[in-house]
Scaffold this motif. Structure first.
Motif, short mmCIF file in Angstrom:
data_model
loop_
_atom_site.label_atom_id
_atom_site.label_comp_id
_atom_site.label_asym_id
_atom_site.label_seq_id
_atom_site.Cartn_x
_atom_site.Cartn_y
_atom_site.Cartn_z
N THR A 200 -9.82 -0.89 11.78
CA THR A 200 -10.00 0.32 10.99
C THR A 200 -9.19 0.26 9.70
O THR A 200 -9.66 0.67 8.62
CB THR A 200 -9.60 1.55 11.81
OG1 THR A 200 -10.41 1.63 12.98
CG2 THR A 200 -9.76 2.84 11.01
N ALA A 201 -7.97 -0.26 9.79
CA ALA A 201 -7.13 -0.38 8.59
C ALA A 201 -7.78 -1.30 7.55
O ALA A 201 -7.79 -1.00 6.34
CB ALA A 201 -5.75 -0.91 8.96
N SER B 224 0.82 -1.20 0.00
CA SER B 224 0.00 0.00 0.00
C SER B 224 0.86 1.26 0.00
O SER B 224 2.07 1.22 0.12
CB SER B 224 -0.91 0.01 1.23
OG SER B 224 -0.13 0.22 2.38
N GLU C 6 -13.48 0.04 2.13
CA GLU C 6 -14.06 1.26 1.57
C GLU C 6 -13.44 1.60 0.21
O GLU C 6 -14.13 2.03 -0.72
CB GLU C 6 -13.83 2.44 2.51
CG GLU C 6 -14.86 2.60 3.61
CD GLU C 6 -14.73 3.95 4.27
OE1 GLU C 6 -15.76 4.65 4.39
OE2 GLU C 6 -13.59 4.31 4.67
N GLN C 7 -12.13 1.43 0.10
CA GLN C 7 -11.44 1.74 -1.15
C GLN C 7 -11.84 0.79 -2.28
O GLN C 7 -11.94 1.20 -3.43
CB GLN C 7 -9.92 1.67 -0.93
CG GLN C 7 -9.37 2.75 -0.02
CD GLN C 7 -7.96 2.43 0.46
OE1 GLN C 7 -7.35 1.45 0.03
NE2 GLN C 7 -7.45 3.25 1.37
N PHE D 11 -11.03 -1.97 7.36
CA PHE D 11 -12.24 -1.29 6.89
C PHE D 11 -11.90 -0.26 5.81
O PHE D 11 -12.65 -0.11 4.84
CB PHE D 11 -12.96 -0.62 8.06
CG PHE D 11 -14.08 0.27 7.62
CD1 PHE D 11 -15.22 -0.26 7.02
CD2 PHE D 11 -13.99 1.65 7.76
CE1 PHE D 11 -16.25 0.57 6.58
CE2 PHE D 11 -15.02 2.48 7.34
CZ PHE D 11 -16.15 1.93 6.74
N ARG D 12 -10.80 0.46 5.97
CA ARG D 12 -10.41 1.44 4.95
C ARG D 12 -10.16 0.77 3.61
O ARG D 12 -10.51 1.31 2.56
CB ARG D 12 -9.18 2.21 5.41
CG ARG D 12 -9.48 3.23 6.51
CD ARG D 12 -8.23 3.87 7.04
NE ARG D 12 -8.52 4.83 8.10
CZ ARG D 12 -7.64 5.25 9.00
NH1 ARG D 12 -6.40 4.77 8.97
NH2 ARG D 12 -7.99 6.12 9.93
N VAL D 13 -9.56 -0.39 3.64
CA VAL D 13 -9.36 -1.13 2.38
C VAL D 13 -10.71 -1.54 1.79
O VAL D 13 -10.93 -1.43 0.58
CB VAL D 13 -8.47 -2.38 2.62
CG1 VAL D 13 -8.41 -3.25 1.37
CG2 VAL D 13 -7.07 -1.95 3.05
N ARG E 88 -7.40 -0.20 15.79
CA ARG E 88 -6.63 0.33 14.67
C ARG E 88 -6.52 -0.70 13.54
O ARG E 88 -6.57 -0.35 12.36
CB ARG E 88 -5.24 0.74 15.14
CG ARG E 88 -5.23 1.96 16.06
CD ARG E 88 -3.82 2.28 16.52
NE ARG E 88 -3.81 3.34 17.53
CZ ARG E 88 -2.70 3.80 18.12
NH1 ARG E 88 -1.52 3.29 17.78
NH2 ARG E 88 -2.78 4.75 19.03
N ALA F 86 -0.13 -2.07 7.20
CA ALA F 86 -0.72 -1.11 8.13
C ALA F 86 0.12 -1.12 9.41
O ALA F 86 0.12 -2.10 10.15
CB ALA F 86 -2.17 -1.46 8.43
N GLU G 130 0.98 3.43 2.30
CA GLU G 130 1.59 3.68 3.61
C GLU G 130 3.04 3.22 3.58
O GLU G 130 3.37 2.16 3.05
CB GLU G 130 0.83 2.91 4.70
CG GLU G 130 1.39 3.16 6.08
CD GLU G 130 0.56 2.50 7.17
OE1 GLU G 130 1.01 2.50 8.33
OE2 GLU G 130 -0.53 1.99 6.86
#
Length: 496
Positions: A40-41, A2, A47-48, A43-45, A37, A208, A4
């Motif tokens: 959440t990491a 990613s 969402e993307q 979940f962000r994927v 955390r 992440a 990051e």
């Protein structure tokens, strides 16, 4: 990987478990905060990759990996996704942080269901939070059935930290493993994600750090490194404007028994394309005309067993030796090997040179050996299955037995110098064709001739070779030829 930042450092699972606890203590973090955390990491994927119109199935297991899944499920539900959560085993038995994540899901009016007999047709994406990095034995039968169900329906899967059932240290499936589209790995990237059969399961790996990766790296020393383009550029600076051919290595390549002249020819051209100043070949006399006609820049000479003085003169001339492409195991092959393998000059041993080495093992620190798993098994007197069961262990054992630097080829090629290990993340299945190994040995030989250390030449050569193949694969993996790599090799040894 990613966007990051990721350092390219790899770790064993136990290192990450131990290190994250120490970091949490140092920073006075509740371990549940790290779980939040992590969820959440992931979940962000989600969402993307997928819109809120998608129906998500979150599959949770009994440990903290399952707790991460509960966090993903809660965040997705709050964001408007339709979420179904399956718990493998009894949710009541969850403990600690996993139980806290379960309770937060229930407080958000989420439901916990046992796995069904089939994945509902409305499901469009799966979050795999069944098993984490602590798995050591075979996956239990009931979890194997669920993994098979997930794989059979062929939906996109996001794996939490590691695909369930995959060994975090070796990259082999422990009975069954989930085939993910994306794997989101936390804090320290696990070494097993990058080699062996892991390529069939991990999909795209995203890192992440959970805001603690820098502190973690101060605590734990990496078990291995992934080769990066920045490392390669540092090893191949621009040439001096007054350079001449003698500055960039005299490479002698020996091999090409009857019927195998193509192997030594490809190795020699690869050396020339990778920047060798002068390239010479010793081979069966019948091969000379074909080599010189196809590539006149290569100085090819036939050799017979009666011409021992020729070997001495050529070795005196050479800076680096590449021994083995197309060598064979005939009397001619053994005679050539027996003389050249004793050289004190830096050299690469490949192909049948490795089979002859296995017959008369010795330890040398002036060479690079480049076995594929079959040759590695011969060198270690074990099975290919044993080599592939733990490639990191096999590479280090080879180095301890034979010295120098070991290149263990295959998916996630390893380079081990006895102190450090590097993994090449580049490459593709199109490389599974004749001649690819010969091209690699020629590249490595050329880099040695240009002054790189054994370890640097090995890891840079592997990266250049695999990256050239990836560029070729833009036109398709099937039908790729080893010689198709040549124009890309030239581009890659001239980093911009």
């Amino acid at each position: 990987m990613s966007a990051e930042y990721w350092s390219g450092k790899l770790y064993r699972a136990e290192q990450v478990r131990r290190g994250e606890q120490q970091v949490a203590a140092q920073q006075q973090l509740d371990m549940y905060q790290l779980m939040e955390r992590a969820g959440t990491a992931v979940f962000r994927v989600l969402e993307q990759e997928f819109s809120r119109q998608h129906h998500v199935l979150v599959c949770c297991g009994g440990g903290n990996n399952g707790g991460d899944g509960y966090v993903v499920a809660r965040l997705a539900r709050e964001a408007g996704y339709q979420v179904t959560l399956w718990q493998q085993g009894d949710a009541v038995t969850l403990k600690g942080d996993a139980a806290k994540a379960r309770d937060a899901w229930l407080a958000a009016e989420g439901q916990i269901l046992p796995p069904g007999q089939a994945i509902p047709a409305s499901i469009e994406v799966v979050v795999d939070a069944l098993l984490g990095t602590g798995l050591s034995g075979q996956v239990r039968a009931e979890t194997q059935r669920l993994i098979v169900m997930i794989n059979r329906i062929a939906l996109p899967v996001i794996a939490v930290d590691i695909p369930s059932g995959l060994c975090a240290d070796t990259g082999r499936p422990l009975g069954q493993a989930v085939k993910a589209q994306v794997t989101v790995t936390f804090i320290g990237s696990k070494q097993g994600l990058w080699t062996a059969q892991a390529a069939n399961y991990v999909g795209r790996v995203q890192f992440a750090g959970l805001e603690v990766a820098d502190a973690f790296e101060q605590i734990e020393s990496p078990s291995a490194f992934v080769s990066q383009v920045s490392d390669i550029a540092c090893c191949l600076p621009p040439r001096q404007r007054d350079a001449h051919k003698g500055d960039h290595g005299r490479i002698l390549l020996a091999g090409g028994d009857h019927g195998m002249g193509g192997a030594i020819r490809m190795a020699a051209e690869a050396a020339a394309r990778a920047g060798a100043g002068l390239t010479a070949v010793l081979t069966q006399p019948d091969n000379v005309l074909a080599i010189v006609a196809a590539r006149p820049e290569i100085m090819a000479r036939g050799w017979l067993d009666s011409e021992r003085s020729v070997l001495a003169l050529r070795l005196l001339w050479a800076d680096v030796l590449v021994l083995g492409p197309g060598l064979g195991q005939s009397a001619w092959s053994r005679a050539l090997y027996d003389v050249l393998a004793q050289t004190e000059k830096r050299h690469v041993v490949d192909a049948d040179g490795l089979n002859l080495l296995a017959h008369s093992p010795d330890y040398k620190n002036n060479r690079i050996i480049t076995p594929h798993p079959g040759e590695a098994a011969t060198l270690l007197a074990c099975s290919v299955t044993e080599v592939e069961a733990d490639r990191f262990y096999a590479a280090r054992t080879l180095q301890q037995k034979y010295g120098g630097v070991v290149v263990l080829k295959g998916a996630g090629t390893l380079v081990d110098d006895g102190t450090q290990c590097w993994v090449c993340a580049a490459g593709n299945p199109g490389m599974a064709t004749g001649g690819m190994g010969d091209v690699l040995s020629g590249i490595i030989g050329a880099l040695l001739g240009q002054g790189l250390s054994l370890a640097a030449a090995a890891r840079c050569g592997v990266w250049i070779h695999s990256t050239a193949a990836d560029r070729c694969a833009a036109e398709g993996e099937r039908g790729m030829l080893a010689s198709d790599l040549f124009p890309h090799i030239r581009q890659l040894v001239n980093p911009r």
